[in-house]
Design an enzyme around this catalytic site. Structure first.
Site, PDB file in Angstrom:
ATOM      1  N   GLU A   4       0.800  -1.216   0.000  1.00  0.00           N
ATOM      2  CA  GLU A   4       0.000   0.000   0.000  1.00  0.00           C
ATOM      3  C   GLU A   4       0.838   1.273   0.000  1.00  0.00           C
ATOM      4  O   GLU A   4       0.419   2.302  -0.545  1.00  0.00           O
ATOM      5  CB  GLU A   4      -0.968   0.013   1.176  1.00  0.00           C
ATOM      6  CG  GLU A   4      -0.350   0.018   2.536  1.00  0.00           C
ATOM      7  CD  GLU A   4      -1.410  -0.065   3.626  1.00  0.00           C
ATOM      8  OE1 GLU A   4      -2.104   0.938   3.858  1.00  0.00           O
ATOM      9  OE2 GLU A   4      -1.550  -1.146   4.231  1.00  0.00           O
ATOM     10  N   SER A   7      -7.670   5.460   8.473  1.00  0.00           N
ATOM     11  CA  SER A   7      -8.160   5.008   9.773  1.00  0.00           C
ATOM     12  C   SER A   7      -7.121   5.309  10.840  1.00  0.00           C
ATOM     13  O   SER A   7      -7.431   5.739  11.940  1.00  0.00           O
ATOM     14  CB  SER A   7      -8.456   3.504   9.734  1.00  0.00           C
ATOM     15  OG  SER A   7      -9.476   3.230   8.806  1.00  0.00           O
ATOM     16  N   SER A  53       0.151   6.978   8.698  1.00  0.00           N
ATOM     17  CA  SER A  53       1.535   6.636   8.367  1.00  0.00           C
ATOM     18  C   SER A  53       2.229   7.887   7.863  1.00  0.00           C
ATOM     19  O   SER A  53       1.647   8.677   7.116  1.00  0.00           O
ATOM     20  CB  SER A  53       1.597   5.547   7.295  1.00  0.00           C
ATOM     21  OG  SER A  53       1.502   4.261   7.858  1.00  0.00           O
ATOM     22  N   ARG A  62       9.372   4.761   5.803  1.00  0.00           N
ATOM     23  CA  ARG A  62       8.278   5.049   6.723  1.00  0.00           C
ATOM     24  C   ARG A  62       8.911   5.490   8.038  1.00  0.00           C
ATOM     25  O   ARG A  62       9.605   4.724   8.689  1.00  0.00           O
ATOM     26  CB  ARG A  62       7.399   3.823   6.930  1.00  0.00           C
ATOM     27  CG  ARG A  62       6.168   4.092   7.786  1.00  0.00           C
ATOM     28  CD  ARG A  62       5.365   2.801   7.997  1.00  0.00           C
ATOM     29  NE  ARG A  62       4.117   3.073   8.711  1.00  0.00           N
ATOM     30  CZ  ARG A  62       4.014   3.226  10.025  1.00  0.00           C
ATOM     31  NH1 ARG A  62       5.100   3.160  10.783  1.00  0.00           N
ATOM     32  NH2 ARG A  62       2.841   3.452  10.585  1.00  0.00           N
TER      33      ARG A  62
END
EC number: 2.7.1.33
Length: 445
Positions: free
Chosen positions: A213, A267, A270, A282
């Protein structure tokens, strides 16, 4: 803005990380090590490439390329033979919303129209003739991108969303409209591409090709920014965000995007440091995201939709719920430059029975929105300082129709950084993962 304990990231970073995030487990991140050795994230190597998966289907079809024959065909003919058959979809199955992008070809020839099977015509007509699907599916008509050229075909790109809990109905629709007869390859990303994989196979007889993703997010945002928004800029910022009368939404040219800090608010949240199109890491995340805001509003106010929660927040006064610096000091805390209006304790006034009884549902919704947004802004600011990045791009469906949060983020980053950080936003805020999945489907080897 104060910073609390960081929860586990809600966005998937491998299946094991997703399990940890769902359990609310804390994560320790060595930022210095990650800065020295940025990760080169690519699509999951354990799964064949999207183009490879599509090719695997096409080799079984009459007339497809095989062996070295492609080297002697004209380039245009080779492209036509190797691209996947319609329909073209990209799917991002998130924890709260499913985002679907659909490419509608507008250059179909008379010969193609004659040969086109009825199920494909039915799918195209159903998706493009409606703006709502059932009671919860929505096509965001205002986001439609017109006259795009993808894989040698010209057409329009449509953006559709529906709640993740309605995914079984979507799979059933795919079965009813005979998607499987078209040998469609569904490129999908998000945690739901794992959760619903078996349902796609057993109910809809459809094969999912799962994609990382965060890879899809990066590919999607860079592509959409490159094509623009029907002649307008995709990226924008707010000037004078704290002044309701003077606040302006202005276009921003992201011609020099690197490095940038990408804050994806779904939700959960990141946060990525992006150095080039295929070099990023990340940095961190937090479990306090859009799902937290909506979930708490459902508990505190009895609302039933995200839009209703935002509407209530727009009419509320968070200062009746939050304890401010001035509530403690009687004014500013001058030594450390904290103004009296800054939030010292989110929901701090709710310790008082009298103030609890005086707070309305609208006040509670507003305070919830401010709490979540302040937390995200605070973490983003610290990440930007650590990574020495001054461009911060906020994306994700939490920002959809959420001007309050966007203006607060814009003001907070500018104020607390003394003008060094600029908060940027994008028109297609929640659809980049789905766009990235579509691009993987159309990748030509």
């Amino acid at each position: 803005m104060g910073a609390g304990r960081l929860g586990a990231p809600m966005e998937r970073q491998g299946r094991a990380a997703a399990a940890s995030a769902a359990a609310g487990e804390s994560v320790s991140l060595d930022v210095e090590t990650r800065r020295r050795e940025p990760l080169r994230r690519r699509a999951n190597s354990a799964v064949p490439s999207a183009s490879g998966a599509a090719e695997g289907v096409r080799r079984e079809r009459p007339g497809s390329l095989s062996g070295t024959a492609s080297t002697v065909r004209p380039r245009g003919e080779g492209l036509r033979k190797r691209r996947p058959l319609f329909p073209w979809f990209g799917l991002d199955i998130g924890g709260t919303l499913v985002k679907l992008v659909y490419f509608e070809p507008k250059d179909i020839t008379a010969e193609e129209e004659k040969e086109e099977v009825e199920s494909l015509k039915s799918i195209r007509k159903y998706l493009t003739s409606n703006v709502a699907y059932g009671s919860t599916g929505i096509r965001d008509v205002h986001l439609e991108l017109k006259d795009l050229t993808l894989c040698g075909r010209k057409g329009n790109l449509h953006f559709i969303r529906f709640p993740t809990h309605d995914m079984p109905a979507f799979i059933q629709m795919g079965k009813d409209k005979n998607f499987s007869s078209l040998h469609t390859v569904f490129c999908a990303t998000g945690g739901g591409s794992y959760k619903f994989e078996q349902d796609f196979l057993t109910i809809g007889d459809l094969q999912l090709h799962k994609l990382d993703e965060l890879d899809c997010l990066i590919k999607g945002i860079l592509y959409i920014d490159s094509v623009g928004f029907n002649g307008r800029s995709q990226c924008y910022y707010f000037e004078n965000p704290a002044d309701s009368e003077k606040c302006q939404k202005l276009p921003f040219d992201l011609k020099n995007p690197y490095p940038l800090l990408l804050v994806n608010i779904g939700s959960g949240v990141s946060i990525l440091a992006v150095y080039s199109k295929d070099n990023y890491k990340r940095v961190t995340g937090t479990s306090l995201g859009g799902g937290t805001f909506f979930g708490l509003c459902c508990l505190l106010t009895g609302c039933s939709t995200f839009e209703e929660a935002l509407e209530m927040a727009s009419r509320g006064d968070s200062t009746k719920v939050d304890k401010l610096v001035r509530d403690i000091y009687g004014g500013d805390y001058e030594r450390f430059g904290l103004p009296g209006w800054a939030v010292a304790s989110s929901f701090g006034n709710m310790m008082s029975k009298e103030k609890r009884e005086a707070a309305s549902k609208e006040d509670l919704a507003r305070a919830t929105l401010i709490t979540i947004t302040n937390n995200i802004g605070s973490i983003a600011r610290m990440c930007a300082l650590n990574e020495n990045i001054n461009q911060v791009v906020f994306v994700g469906n939490f920002l959809r129709v959420n001007t309050i949060a966007m203006r607060l983020l814009a003001y907070a980053l500018d104020y607390w950084s003394k003008g060094q950080l600029k908060a940027l936003f994008s028109e297609h805020e929640g659809y980049f993962g789905a766009v990235g999945a579509l691009l993987e489907l159309l990748k030509i080897p």
